[in-house]
Design a protein around this motif. Structure first.
Motif, PDB file in Angstrom:
ATOM      1  N   SER A 114       0.830  -1.206   0.000  1.00 16.83           N
ATOM      2  CA  SER A 114       0.000   0.000   0.000  1.00 16.83           C
ATOM      3  C   SER A 114       0.863   1.254   0.000  1.00 16.83           C
ATOM      4  O   SER A 114       1.771   1.408   0.815  1.00 16.83           O
ATOM      5  CB  SER A 114      -0.917   0.009   1.230  1.00 16.83           C
ATOM      6  OG  SER A 114      -1.638   1.219   1.294  1.00 16.83           O
ATOM      7  N   LYS A 115       0.521   2.170  -0.896  1.00 18.10           N
ATOM      8  CA  LYS A 115       1.249   3.443  -0.930  1.00 18.10           C
ATOM      9  C   LYS A 115       0.649   4.464   0.038  1.00 18.10           C
ATOM     10  O   LYS A 115       1.267   5.474   0.345  1.00 18.10           O
ATOM     11  CB  LYS A 115       1.299   4.004  -2.340  1.00 18.10           C
ATOM     12  CG  LYS A 115      -0.004   4.522  -2.883  1.00 18.10           C
ATOM     13  CD  LYS A 115       0.203   5.106  -4.265  1.00 18.10           C
ATOM     14  CE  LYS A 115      -1.031   5.839  -4.736  1.00 18.10           C
ATOM     15  NZ  LYS A 115      -0.793   6.544  -5.982  1.00 18.10           N
TER      16      LYS A 115
ATOM     17  N   THR B 277       2.192   8.011   1.460  1.00 19.73           N
ATOM     18  CA  THR B 277       1.658   9.280   0.968  1.00 19.73           C
ATOM     19  C   THR B 277       1.300  10.190   2.144  1.00 19.73           C
ATOM     20  O   THR B 277       1.605  11.391   2.133  1.00 19.73           O
ATOM     21  CB  THR B 277       0.420   9.032   0.084  1.00 19.73           C
ATOM     22  OG1 THR B 277       0.810   8.204  -1.023  1.00 19.73           O
ATOM     23  CG2 THR B 277      -0.175  10.325  -0.420  1.00 19.73           C
ATOM     24  N   ILE B 278       0.669   9.616   3.156  1.00 20.80           N
ATOM     25  CA  ILE B 278       0.300  10.408   4.338  1.00 20.80           C
ATOM     26  C   ILE B 278       1.550  10.849   5.084  1.00 20.80           C
ATOM     27  O   ILE B 278       1.644  12.001   5.522  1.00 20.80           O
ATOM     28  CB  ILE B 278      -0.661   9.618   5.241  1.00 20.80           C
ATOM     29  CG1 ILE B 278      -1.989   9.393   4.508  1.00 20.80           C
ATOM     30  CG2 ILE B 278      -0.894  10.356   6.566  1.00 20.80           C
ATOM     31  CD1 ILE B 278      -2.925   8.428   5.201  1.00 20.80           C
ATOM     32  N   LEU B 279       2.529   9.946   5.216  1.00 20.68           N
ATOM     33  CA  LEU B 279       3.789  10.334   5.865  1.00 20.68           C
ATOM     34  C   LEU B 279       4.464  11.478   5.115  1.00 20.68           C
ATOM     35  O   LEU B 279       4.998  12.394   5.745  1.00 20.68           O
ATOM     36  CB  LEU B 279       4.735   9.131   5.953  1.00 20.68           C
ATOM     37  CG  LEU B 279       4.528   8.211   7.136  1.00 20.68           C
ATOM     38  CD1 LEU B 279       5.325   6.926   6.960  1.00 20.68           C
ATOM     39  CD2 LEU B 279       4.914   8.910   8.441  1.00 20.68           C
TER      40      LEU B 279
ATOM     41  N   ALA C 180       6.093   5.920  -1.823  1.00 22.28           N
ATOM     42  CA  ALA C 180       4.715   5.825  -2.318  1.00 22.28           C
ATOM     43  C   ALA C 180       4.695   5.654  -3.833  1.00 22.28           C
ATOM     44  O   ALA C 180       3.976   4.802  -4.359  1.00 22.28           O
ATOM     45  CB  ALA C 180       3.929   7.070  -1.919  1.00 22.28           C
ATOM     46  N   GLU C 181       5.491   6.447  -4.533  1.00 25.74           N
ATOM     47  CA  GLU C 181       5.521   6.378  -5.990  1.00 25.74           C
ATOM     48  C   GLU C 181       6.071   5.045  -6.476  1.00 25.74           C
ATOM     49  O   GLU C 181       5.631   4.534  -7.511  1.00 25.74           O
ATOM     50  CB  GLU C 181       6.317   7.552  -6.553  1.00 25.74           C
ATOM     51  CG  GLU C 181       5.590   8.868  -6.373  1.00 25.74           C
ATOM     52  CD  GLU C 181       6.423  10.096  -6.713  1.00 25.74           C
ATOM     53  OE1 GLU C 181       7.578   9.937  -7.190  1.00 25.74           O
ATOM     54  OE2 GLU C 181       5.926  11.206  -6.500  1.00 25.74           O
TER      55      GLU C 181
ATOM     56  N   GLY D 258       3.414   2.609  -6.848  1.00 20.20           N
ATOM     57  CA  GLY D 258       2.490   2.857  -7.949  1.00 20.20           C
ATOM     58  C   GLY D 258       1.049   2.958  -7.507  1.00 20.20           C
ATOM     59  O   GLY D 258       0.745   3.574  -6.494  1.00 20.20           O
ATOM     60  N   GLY D 259       0.157   2.342  -8.239  1.00 17.30           N
ATOM     61  CA  GLY D 259      -1.275   2.446  -8.001  1.00 17.30           C
ATOM     62  C   GLY D 259      -1.810   1.450  -6.987  1.00 17.30           C
ATOM     63  O   GLY D 259      -2.993   1.248  -6.894  1.00 17.30           O
ATOM     64  N   ARG D 260      -0.950   0.811  -6.262  1.00 14.09           N
ATOM     65  CA  ARG D 260      -1.414  -0.211  -5.304  1.00 14.09           C
ATOM     66  C   ARG D 260      -1.947   0.393  -4.046  1.00 14.09           C
ATOM     67  O   ARG D 260      -1.630   1.387  -3.571  1.00 14.09           O
ATOM     68  CB  ARG D 260      -0.269  -1.149  -4.943  1.00 14.09           C
ATOM     69  CG  ARG D 260       0.172  -1.948  -6.141  1.00 14.09           C
ATOM     70  CD  ARG D 260       1.316  -2.810  -5.776  1.00 14.09           C
ATOM     71  NE  ARG D 260       2.460  -2.275  -6.533  1.00 14.09           N
ATOM     72  CZ  ARG D 260       3.649  -2.763  -6.488  1.00 14.09           C
ATOM     73  NH1 ARG D 260       3.926  -3.757  -5.719  1.00 14.09           N
ATOM     74  NH2 ARG D 260       4.618  -2.267  -7.211  1.00 14.09           N
TER      75      ARG D 260
END
Length: 108
Positions: free
Chosen positions: A75-76, A80-82, A102-103, A106-108
């Motif tokens: 999970s990204k 992303t939140i961090l 996060a990148e 990807g889209g996971r």
């Protein structure tokens, strides 16, 4: 919660409702109970990380988001939140590292 008091999903929905309505401590308390019952639930750690940051508990927030990332390694969202948290704290290096993680997911 009255119909399914031991449901982690119902507890998580209640906690998110508390958080979104500005009742961060109530949300945090509900998430504490979920984590006690379901210590491998990444969503509960993720949401508690959000609540803790809102409550000004930065170290606890970062620890919860790291726990969420550990429990859901594909999970990204925790990263992303961090990244956003580190950005708000004025730490561009940590924000960049978290965003890169996060990148990479990807889209996971």
């Amino acid at each position: 919660m009255d119909r399914t008091p031991n449901s982690s999903e119902a507890g998580l929905a209640l906690a998110i409702g508390f958080i979104n309505s500005g009742s961060l401590q109530e949300g945090n308390d509900a998430l504490d109970h979920i984590i006690e019952r379901s210590p491998f639930d990444s969503a509960a750690y993720l949401q508690r990380g959000v609540a803790n940051f809102g409550l000004g508990h930065v170290k606890e927030s970062v620890a919860d988001l790291a726990a969420a990332a550990e429990r859901a390694p594909d999970s990204k969202e925790p990263w992303t939140i961090l990244a956003r948290i580190y950005d708000r704290l004025g730490d561009p290096q940590a924000a960049g590292q978290a965003q890169a993680r996060a990148e990479a997911l990807g889209g996971r």
